[in-house]
Design an enzyme around this catalytic site. Structure first.
Site, short mmCIF file in Angstrom:
data_model
loop_
_atom_site.label_atom_id
_atom_site.label_comp_id
_atom_site.label_asym_id
_atom_site.label_seq_id
_atom_site.Cartn_x
_atom_site.Cartn_y
_atom_site.Cartn_z
N ASN A 169 -45.48 -29.84 -9.51
CA ASN A 169 -46.50 -30.14 -8.52
C ASN A 169 -47.44 -31.19 -9.12
O ASN A 169 -48.28 -30.87 -9.96
CB ASN A 169 -47.26 -28.86 -8.16
CG ASN A 169 -48.31 -29.09 -7.08
OD1 ASN A 169 -48.54 -30.22 -6.65
ND2 ASN A 169 -48.95 -28.03 -6.67
N ARG B 249 -42.99 -30.72 -5.37
CA ARG B 249 -43.78 -30.47 -4.17
C ARG B 249 -44.27 -31.81 -3.63
O ARG B 249 -44.83 -32.62 -4.38
CB ARG B 249 -44.99 -29.61 -4.54
CG ARG B 249 -45.88 -29.41 -3.36
CD ARG B 249 -47.19 -28.79 -3.75
NE ARG B 249 -47.98 -28.58 -2.55
CZ ARG B 249 -49.30 -28.53 -2.54
NH1 ARG B 249 -49.98 -28.68 -3.66
NH2 ARG B 249 -49.94 -28.34 -1.43
N HIS C 97 -49.31 -26.08 3.50
CA HIS C 97 -49.02 -24.78 2.84
C HIS C 97 -47.69 -24.19 3.31
O HIS C 97 -47.50 -22.98 3.27
CB HIS C 97 -50.13 -23.74 3.13
CG HIS C 97 -51.46 -24.08 2.56
ND1 HIS C 97 -52.64 -23.88 3.25
CD2 HIS C 97 -51.82 -24.58 1.36
CE1 HIS C 97 -53.67 -24.26 2.51
NE2 HIS C 97 -53.19 -24.69 1.36
N HIS D 169 -53.18 -17.72 4.47
CA HIS D 169 -53.20 -18.31 3.12
C HIS D 169 -54.64 -18.72 2.85
O HIS D 169 -55.12 -19.74 3.35
CB HIS D 169 -52.25 -19.51 3.05
CG HIS D 169 -52.26 -20.21 1.73
ND1 HIS D 169 -51.19 -20.21 0.85
CD2 HIS D 169 -53.22 -20.95 1.11
CE1 HIS D 169 -51.50 -20.89 -0.23
NE2 HIS D 169 -52.73 -21.37 -0.10
N GLY E 287 -57.07 -19.76 0.14
CA GLY E 287 -57.40 -20.23 -1.21
C GLY E 287 -58.55 -21.19 -1.05
O GLY E 287 -59.28 -21.14 -0.05
N ASN E 288 -58.72 -22.08 -2.01
CA ASN E 288 -59.78 -23.09 -1.85
C ASN E 288 -59.48 -23.93 -0.61
O ASN E 288 -60.36 -24.26 0.15
CB ASN E 288 -59.85 -23.93 -3.13
CG ASN E 288 -61.21 -24.51 -3.30
OD1 ASN E 288 -62.19 -24.00 -2.75
ND2 ASN E 288 -61.29 -25.60 -4.03
N GLY E 289 -58.20 -24.25 -0.42
CA GLY E 289 -57.72 -24.73 0.88
C GLY E 289 -57.18 -23.51 1.61
O GLY E 289 -56.64 -22.62 0.96
N ARG F 69 -64.25 -27.48 2.84
CA ARG F 69 -63.89 -28.17 4.09
C ARG F 69 -64.43 -27.39 5.30
O ARG F 69 -64.40 -26.16 5.31
CB ARG F 69 -62.37 -28.30 4.22
CG ARG F 69 -61.77 -29.17 3.15
CD ARG F 69 -60.26 -29.28 3.30
NE ARG F 69 -59.65 -29.37 1.98
CZ ARG F 69 -58.45 -28.93 1.67
NH1 ARG F 69 -57.68 -28.37 2.59
NH2 ARG F 69 -57.98 -29.04 0.44
N ARG G 299 -66.03 -15.78 -4.96
CA ARG G 299 -66.68 -14.75 -5.79
C ARG G 299 -68.20 -14.89 -5.73
O ARG G 299 -68.92 -13.90 -5.60
CB ARG G 299 -66.21 -14.86 -7.25
CG ARG G 299 -64.82 -14.31 -7.43
CD ARG G 299 -64.25 -14.70 -8.76
NE ARG G 299 -63.84 -16.12 -8.73
CZ ARG G 299 -62.93 -16.64 -9.51
NH1 ARG G 299 -62.34 -15.90 -10.40
NH2 ARG G 299 -62.59 -17.91 -9.42
N GLY H 81 -55.58 -17.32 -3.60
CA GLY H 81 -56.70 -16.84 -4.43
C GLY H 81 -57.61 -15.82 -3.76
O GLY H 81 -57.86 -14.73 -4.30
N ILE H 82 -58.09 -16.14 -2.58
CA ILE H 82 -59.01 -15.23 -1.88
C ILE H 82 -58.23 -14.09 -1.22
O ILE H 82 -58.58 -12.92 -1.34
CB ILE H 82 -59.83 -16.01 -0.83
CG1 ILE H 82 -60.66 -17.10 -1.52
CG2 ILE H 82 -60.72 -15.09 -0.02
CD1 ILE H 82 -61.31 -18.10 -0.57
N ASN I 289 -57.23 -11.62 -3.82
CA ASN I 289 -58.23 -11.06 -4.76
C ASN I 289 -59.56 -10.64 -4.15
O ASN I 289 -60.39 -10.08 -4.87
CB ASN I 289 -58.54 -12.09 -5.85
CG ASN I 289 -57.33 -12.40 -6.70
OD1 ASN I 289 -56.77 -11.50 -7.30
ND2 ASN I 289 -56.92 -13.65 -6.71
N GLU J 229 -45.25 -20.41 -4.52
CA GLU J 229 -44.71 -21.67 -4.01
C GLU J 229 -43.66 -22.24 -4.96
O GLU J 229 -42.70 -22.88 -4.52
CB GLU J 229 -45.86 -22.66 -3.80
CG GLU J 229 -46.75 -22.24 -2.65
CD GLU J 229 -48.08 -22.98 -2.58
OE1 GLU J 229 -48.96 -22.67 -3.43
OE2 GLU J 229 -48.24 -23.85 -1.73
P1 AMP Z 1 -56.54 -20.89 -4.82
O1 AMP Z 1 -56.86 -22.20 -4.19
O2 AMP Z 1 -55.42 -20.15 -4.16
O3 AMP Z 1 -56.39 -20.97 -6.32
O4 AMP Z 1 -57.82 -19.95 -4.58
C1 AMP Z 1 -59.11 -20.26 -5.06
C2 AMP Z 1 -60.10 -19.29 -4.46
O5 AMP Z 1 -59.71 -17.96 -4.82
C3 AMP Z 1 -61.54 -19.47 -4.94
O6 AMP Z 1 -62.44 -19.39 -3.85
C4 AMP Z 1 -61.72 -18.28 -5.85
O7 AMP Z 1 -63.02 -17.84 -5.87
C5 AMP Z 1 -60.86 -17.24 -5.19
N1 AMP Z 1 -60.59 -16.16 -6.13
C6 AMP Z 1 -59.85 -16.18 -7.24
N2 AMP Z 1 -59.94 -14.98 -7.88
C7 AMP Z 1 -60.78 -14.22 -7.16
C8 AMP Z 1 -61.30 -12.89 -7.29
N3 AMP Z 1 -60.97 -12.14 -8.33
N4 AMP Z 1 -62.14 -12.43 -6.34
C9 AMP Z 1 -62.48 -13.20 -5.29
N5 AMP Z 1 -62.03 -14.44 -5.11
C10 AMP Z 1 -61.20 -14.96 -6.03
#
Ligand code: AMP
Length: 392
Positions: free
Chosen positions: A7, A88, A177, A203, A205-207, A236, A280, A326-327, A330, A378
């Site tokens: 990637n 990717r 994604h 999905h 995550g940050n995106g 975004r 977080r 990520g979110i 977690n 992925e």
């Molecule tokens: P990604 O783009 O999939 O890597 O996801 C990034 C997002 O996942 C960020 O907003 C992080 O804060 C969130 N994230 C990662 N670990 C945790 C956690 N343990 N608790 C809450 N959010 C998390």
């Protein structure tokens, strides 16, 4: 058989080497800050992390470092062991309805889509070219973020703007994604034991994007022409009235491009909370009783629920909602509040399971619609595609 999943971003290169078809990871890693003096190559082998600091001028040097590192660390004895490389690629437009074995023509086609993904496709091509030079006899495959969504029908992917914009410039929803949505929805169908399952993948995550999957095919997704559309994300805005561009650009004497940049980089969690793009921090702020942190969370939860409701209707029912990235994997608070917001669909949260991690069902057994956490992968999906095309 060993397959490498790659990637390449504008200043980074992530990689993961798998044994296929077992799908076991032999090594993973990242080259960070390519083009800067303080670049680093990180290898993770058997749970151990090795960091090397180097000056890495470009992607070609980064690829050489990765290959050299694999040999030096005895991850592989010789380069012949790598039988395929999967790359990717973010935007495949309408040119790629599935993954493609890379040759000069495929590279030219990917480059022809640069206008649709100016930040991503050129970086992806740089990674492809560097690996083609380093491993000229190895089959290389492009796996696109967009192909999974090429099954959307016109009513889902067209915008209600002048039709000529679609014909002349390709203005339509592409969605992103795709490899993640495909991996997670396939896994959900397996768990449910139902090939024709109706699944919504969140999905987050940050995106972040939402996808409706019916009979294993994407029928709608929240991201659009670019990854800006859809639900609010780390930085975004997600959906917004385009007239905002005109208002803010005239009030703040900025170009449309500058305002668009703020919708990409200064909005979402960051814009609403005023202090962070990280879930977080948002959840911590919310727990401290800060109204704007709560707002950042609640606006996102509402918009996710809006999509789930709309996709439930569009698919004519729903078997499961899956949380990933990520979110999604977690943050129990986000899952909890989304599930509460769509309770009317017949879904009940199992609080105890929701507070755990890893693949699991987080709805009660009696729920009509199930909810799952399904960690995305992925890279495995990319390796599966390389293997599939090699066997074709
Ligand atoms: P990604 O783009 O999939 O890597 O996801 C990034 C997002 O996942 C960020 O907003 C992080 O804060 C969130 N994230 C990662 N670990 C945790 C956690 N343990 N608790 C809450 N959010 C998390």
């Amino acid at each position: 058989m060993k397959i490498l999943a790659v990637n390449a971003g504008s200043s980074s290169l992530k990689f993961q080497l798998f044994t296929m078809p077992e799908e076991t990871t032999i090594v993973s890693g990242i080259v960070e800050r390519i083009g800067y003096d303080n670049a680093a190559v990180i290898f993770k082998i058997n749970g151990q992390k090795f960091v090397e600091d180097h000056q890495i001028l470009n992607h070609k040097v980064a690829v050489d470092m990765v290959i050299h590192g694999l040999l030096e660390r005895k991850v592989i004895e010789s380069l012949d062991e790598i039988k395929g490389v999967g790359h990717r690629v973010v935007q495949g437009g309408e040119l790629f309805k599935e993954s493609a074995i890379i040759d000069d023509d495929v590279v030219a086609k990917i480059a022809s889509l640069n206008d649709l993904a100016p930040l991503h496709n050129p970086a992806n091509i740089t990674g492809i070219e560097a690996f083609r030079k380093a491993l000229p006899d190895v089959i290389q495959v492009a796996v696109f973020d967009t192909t999974f969504h090429q099954t959307m029908s016109e009513d889902a992917y067209l915008y209600a703007c002048p039709y000529e914009w679609y014909q002349k410039y390709g203005v339509r929803k592409y969605g992103f994604h795709g490899t993640s949505h495909q991996y997670v929805s396939q896994r959900a169908a397996e768990i449910l034991g139902k090939k024709d399952a109706k699944v919504i993948v969140a999905h987050l995550g940050n995106g972040a994007s939402i996808c409706a999957v019916k009979d294993g095919k994407s029928v709608d997704t929240s991201m659009g022409l670019t990854p800006l559309e859809g639900i609010p994300m780390g930085t975004r805005s997600g959906n917004i009235d385009p007239a905002v561009l005109m208002l803010v650009s005239s009030k703040e004497d900025k170009t449309y491009g500058e305002v668009l940049d703020e919708l990409n980089k200064k909005s979402g969690y960051l814009g609403l909370s005023g202090f962070s793009n990280d879930s977080r921090d948002i959840i911590d702020g919310m727990n401290r009783g800060e109204h704007r942190a709560w707002l950042a969370h609640q606006v996102q939860v509402k918009r996710i629920a809006d999509y789930i409701g709309s996709y439930y209707v569009y698919m004519g029912g729903l078997d499961a909602i899956c949380f990933t990235a990520g979110i999604g994997e977690n943050a129990p608070e986000v899952r909890r509040d989304v599930i509460k917001a769509v309770k009317v669909l017949g879904i009940e949260l199992d609080e105890e399971e929701n507070n755990k991690r890893g693949e699991r069902m987080i709805s009660t057994k009696d729920s009509k619609v199930k909810a799952f956490i399904i960690p995305t992968n992925e890279e495995v999906m990319i390796s599966r595609e390389v293997q599939r095309l090699m066997n074709k």
